[in-house]
Design a protein around this motif. Structure first.
Motif, PDB file in Angstrom:
ATOM      1  N   SER A 199       7.931  31.455  56.344  1.00 43.72           N
ATOM      2  CA  SER A 199       7.571  33.227  55.746  1.00 43.72           C
ATOM      3  C   SER A 199       7.152  32.600  54.328  1.00 43.72           C
ATOM      4  O   SER A 199       6.346  32.908  53.603  1.00 43.72           O
ATOM      5  CB  SER A 199       8.024  34.142  56.540  1.00 43.72           C
ATOM      6  N   ASP A 254       8.783  37.619  59.980  1.00 44.72           N
ATOM      7  CA  ASP A 254      10.523  37.205  59.866  1.00 44.72           C
ATOM      8  C   ASP A 254      11.660  38.248  60.492  1.00 44.72           C
ATOM      9  O   ASP A 254      12.576  37.820  61.185  1.00 44.72           O
ATOM     10  CB  ASP A 254      10.286  36.305  58.284  1.00 44.72           C
ATOM     11  N   GLU A 261      12.753  31.798  58.447  1.00 38.99           N
ATOM     12  CA  GLU A 261      12.658  31.469  56.801  1.00 38.99           C
ATOM     13  C   GLU A 261      11.374  30.639  56.041  1.00 38.99           C
ATOM     14  O   GLU A 261      11.188  31.347  55.225  1.00 38.99           O
ATOM     15  CB  GLU A 261      13.891  32.181  56.234  1.00 38.99           C
ATOM     16  N   TRP A 262      11.819  30.015  56.467  1.00 39.20           N
ATOM     17  CA  TRP A 262      10.940  29.083  56.241  1.00 39.20           C
ATOM     18  C   TRP A 262       9.415  28.407  56.065  1.00 39.20           C
ATOM     19  O   TRP A 262       8.478  28.837  54.704  1.00 39.20           O
ATOM     20  CB  TRP A 262      11.623  26.766  56.211  1.00 39.20           C
ATOM     21  N   ARG A 268      14.447  37.972  64.077  1.00 34.06           N
ATOM     22  CA  ARG A 268      15.669  38.425  64.067  1.00 34.06           C
ATOM     23  C   ARG A 268      15.989  39.661  65.054  1.00 34.06           C
ATOM     24  O   ARG A 268      16.954  39.226  66.220  1.00 34.06           O
ATOM     25  CB  ARG A 268      16.146  38.977  62.734  1.00 34.06           C
TER      26      ARG A 268
END
Length: 269
Positions: A261, A210, A258-259, A214
């Protein structure tokens, strides 16, 4: 002897302790003021005062986003996801043996191998992935390979540190029970330590993936490909509506990662 007419007043700290605390606060304030003076020594305050106007001007140019530019972002977006995924896999492959060498309860040599493993973890964590990518692009040339290796090298320290701490915190009862049966070191790892560490390992890996999404989104700024390369080219020609579209895509990708992970960590742990 204390006079009953004038009882002694209770104080939380002695006069010496209070003086030291006030001296510490004075030193902290003086240090902060000196650091502020050093940081702003070359600042042109006319530009700072004009910053809200310039920000509003750029914001007006960035809106509305150029939706038609999305057709040119699918390929870089796929490259960014692949860079993050392959870099995470590379980091895991390199970090797992380093973590077992760094943990006190699994290292074969606490005097030689453990310090070397800890040094690798610290060295990896001390250099940002953007710097790794900058060095690798200079060595290998621009491209996704430099970004994948940069993500992998940066991931070693993160995964290795959390994993070796998890290894050191395993329950000793199964370890002692299997050791009492005369099991070898490999059998001890396989039956006593690895099953306890496995949930933490998967959680750390998904969490790092995750984070890597980024980071891989901006590695193109130094020539490592992906969305960052499109962002850099749009900034160079002042194509602000395209910049807005790229930022929206990056934000959506980060939210989705993010969702994913969070769901995977919940399912594992």
């Amino acid at each position: 002897m204390t006079d009953p007419a004038y009882p002694e007043i209770w104080r939380r700290r002695t006069a010496r302790q209070s003086l030291l605390i006030w001296a510490g606060w004075f030193f902290l304030v003086a240090l902060t003021a000196w650091c502020w003076q050093v940081m702003t020594r070359d600042t042109i305050w006319a530009f700072v005062s004009d910053a809200p106007i310039q920000a509003a001007d750029i914001g007006s140019r960035m809106w509305p986003p150029r939706l038609s530019y999305m057709n040119q972002l699918w390929g870089p977006l796929w490259d960014t996801l692949n860079m993050a995924t392959l870099g995470t896999i590379l980091g895991v492959i390199l970090a797992v043996p380093v973590a077992f060498l760094a943990a006190r309860n699994t290292t074969p040599s606490a005097l030689v191998l453990r310090p070397v493993a800890l040094f690798i973890i610290v060295a990896s964590r001390s250099i940002n992935s953007l710097i790794w990518a900058l060095l690798l692009v200079a060595i290998m040339g621009p491209g996704l390979l430099a970004g994948v290796i940069a993500i992998g090298l940066r991931s070693i320290g993160f995964i290795g540190k959390l994993l070796y701490e998890a290894i050191e915190e395993v329950d000793t009862a199964p370890v002692e029970a299997i050791t009492a049966t005369g099991a070898s070191h490999a059998q001890l790892l396989d039956y006593a330590i690895v099953p306890q560490v496995l949930p933490a390992f998967w959680g750390i890996t998904v969490f790092r993936w995750d984070i890597n999404i980024r980071e891989s989104a901006i590695l193109g700024l130094v020539g490592a490909g992906g969305l960052g390369l499109k962002l850099q080219s749009s900034l160079n020609v002042l194509a602000w509506p395209q910049v807005t579209m790229i930022l929206i895509v990056i934000l959506a990708t980060v939210i989705m990662s993010e969702w994913v992970s969070a769901r995977v960590r919940r399912a594992i742990i």
